[in-house]
Design a protein around this motif. Structure first.
Motif, short mmCIF file in Angstrom:
data_model
loop_
_atom_site.label_atom_id
_atom_site.label_comp_id
_atom_site.label_asym_id
_atom_site.label_seq_id
_atom_site.Cartn_x
_atom_site.Cartn_y
_atom_site.Cartn_z
N ASP A 37 0.82 -1.21 0.00
CA ASP A 37 0.00 0.00 0.00
C ASP A 37 0.86 1.26 0.00
O ASP A 37 0.54 2.25 -0.68
CB ASP A 37 -0.93 0.01 1.22
CG ASP A 37 -2.01 -1.06 1.12
OD1 ASP A 37 -2.30 -1.49 -0.02
OD2 ASP A 37 -2.56 -1.45 2.16
N GLU A 38 1.95 1.23 0.77
CA GLU A 38 2.82 2.40 0.83
C GLU A 38 3.51 2.64 -0.51
O GLU A 38 3.65 3.78 -0.95
CB GLU A 38 3.85 2.20 1.95
CG GLU A 38 3.23 2.28 3.33
CD GLU A 38 4.10 1.65 4.41
OE1 GLU A 38 3.78 1.84 5.59
OE2 GLU A 38 5.08 0.96 4.06
N ARG A 39 3.93 1.56 -1.16
CA ARG A 39 4.53 1.71 -2.49
C ARG A 39 3.51 2.22 -3.49
O ARG A 39 3.85 3.00 -4.39
CB ARG A 39 5.11 0.37 -2.95
CG ARG A 39 6.48 0.10 -2.38
CD ARG A 39 7.10 -1.11 -3.01
NE ARG A 39 8.50 -1.18 -2.64
CZ ARG A 39 9.17 -2.32 -2.51
NH1 ARG A 39 8.57 -3.46 -2.72
NH2 ARG A 39 10.45 -2.30 -2.18
N GLN A 40 2.27 1.78 -3.33
CA GLN A 40 1.22 2.26 -4.23
C GLN A 40 1.05 3.77 -4.07
O GLN A 40 0.91 4.50 -5.06
CB GLN A 40 -0.10 1.55 -3.90
CG GLN A 40 -1.24 1.87 -4.85
CD GLN A 40 -1.25 0.97 -6.06
OE1 GLN A 40 -0.37 0.12 -6.21
NE2 GLN A 40 -2.22 1.14 -6.93
N GLN A 41 1.06 4.23 -2.82
CA GLN A 41 0.93 5.66 -2.57
C GLN A 41 2.09 6.43 -3.18
O GLN A 41 1.90 7.49 -3.79
CB GLN A 41 0.87 5.93 -1.06
CG GLN A 41 -0.38 5.42 -0.38
CD GLN A 41 -0.35 5.73 1.11
OE1 GLN A 41 -0.13 6.87 1.52
NE2 GLN A 41 -0.59 4.73 1.93
N VAL A 42 3.29 5.90 -3.01
CA VAL A 42 4.48 6.56 -3.55
C VAL A 42 4.41 6.62 -5.07
O VAL A 42 4.70 7.66 -5.68
CB VAL A 42 5.76 5.84 -3.10
CG1 VAL A 42 6.97 6.37 -3.86
CG2 VAL A 42 5.97 6.02 -1.61
N SER A 43 4.02 5.51 -5.70
CA SER A 43 3.98 5.47 -7.16
C SER A 43 2.95 6.45 -7.71
O SER A 43 3.20 7.12 -8.72
CB SER A 43 3.68 4.04 -7.65
OG SER A 43 2.42 3.60 -7.17
N VAL A 44 1.79 6.54 -7.05
CA VAL A 44 0.75 7.48 -7.50
C VAL A 44 1.23 8.91 -7.35
O VAL A 44 1.15 9.72 -8.29
CB VAL A 44 -0.56 7.27 -6.71
CG1 VAL A 44 -1.55 8.40 -7.03
CG2 VAL A 44 -1.17 5.93 -7.06
N ARG A 45 1.74 9.25 -6.16
CA ARG A 45 2.19 10.62 -5.91
C ARG A 45 3.35 11.01 -6.81
O ARG A 45 3.39 12.12 -7.35
CB ARG A 45 2.58 10.79 -4.44
CG ARG A 45 1.41 10.80 -3.48
CD ARG A 45 1.89 11.06 -2.06
NE ARG A 45 2.53 12.36 -1.96
CZ ARG A 45 1.88 13.50 -1.76
NH1 ARG A 45 0.56 13.50 -1.65
NH2 ARG A 45 2.54 14.64 -1.67
#
Length: 209
Positions: A37-45
């Motif tokens: 989930d944290e990587r998903q947030q980073v990739s989106v941002r």
């Protein structure tokens, strides 16, 4: 409206300078210790920030740099130094040492936001090469419709970059800790060479000016 050849050339140029496949292992390196989930947030941002920066330079890049008296060669030199600092940390695992000290501490939202902005969005996605290419291409996209087309091309490239980041997580599970450590050091050396090239190109252009 620009011709199909002009649009296609712009797409290829921007995609190559961003280099999504080359960013995948770097994404793994700078997001070590994060869950899915944290990587998903980073990739989106990172993708959104990268898009906004490049879109801004596509519309008003030359004007922005000229207002501050900044030349593209100077920008390449500055970006090269930033990349070299990142490479230094990767080769000597300074970044990993810091993460081991907080290994039992949850990754905060601020950390996720910081990594997404720097170094992923800037200067790895919207780096000197990509921004320079965008500013140069903007000279061939005059008028509202043409600029909108260029921004659309940038959006497509950033969507592809986001998809690469999403797939990079699967690669992480295959590599394991030893593989990640080796890959991080190897990529650090490559990134250092790229950083030196950025600086050299910028210095050469400054001396020729």
């Amino acid at each position: 409206m620009p011709s199909f050849d002009t649009l296609f050339n712009a797409f290829v140029t921007i995609l190559v300078t961003i280099d999504p496949p080359g960013l995948a292992p770097l994404f793994l390196a700078v997001t070590r210790g994060m869950n899915r989930d944290e990587r998903q947030q980073v990739s989106v941002r990172a993708s959104v920030i990268g898009f906004l920066v490049m879109a801004l330079f596509a519309v008003a890049g030359a004007s922005i740099l000229s207002v501050f008296g900044i030349t593209l060669p100077a920008f390449r030199v500055a970006g090269g130094f930033l990349l070299f600092f990142i490479a230094f940390e990767m080769v000597f695992e300074r970044r990993q040492d810091r993460k081991e000290k907080i290994g039992d501490v949850a990754i905060t939202k601020d950390m996720i936001h910081n990594i997404a902005a720097f170094p992923l969005a800037i200067p790895l996605i919207a780096g000197p090469g990509a921004i320079s290419a965008t500013v140069l291409l903007s000279g061939h996209f005059e008028g509202f419709a043409a600029q909108a087309a260029l921004v659309g091309i940038i959006a497509i490239c950033l969507v592809l970059t986001f998809l690469v980041f999403v797939l990079a997580e699967r690669i992480d599970r295959i590599l394991g800790q030893t593989g990640r450590s080796i890959l991080t050091r190897l990529l650090g050396v490559i990134l250092a060479a790229l950083a030196v090239q950025f600086v050299a190109d910028g210095v050469r252009a400054l001396m020729a000016a």
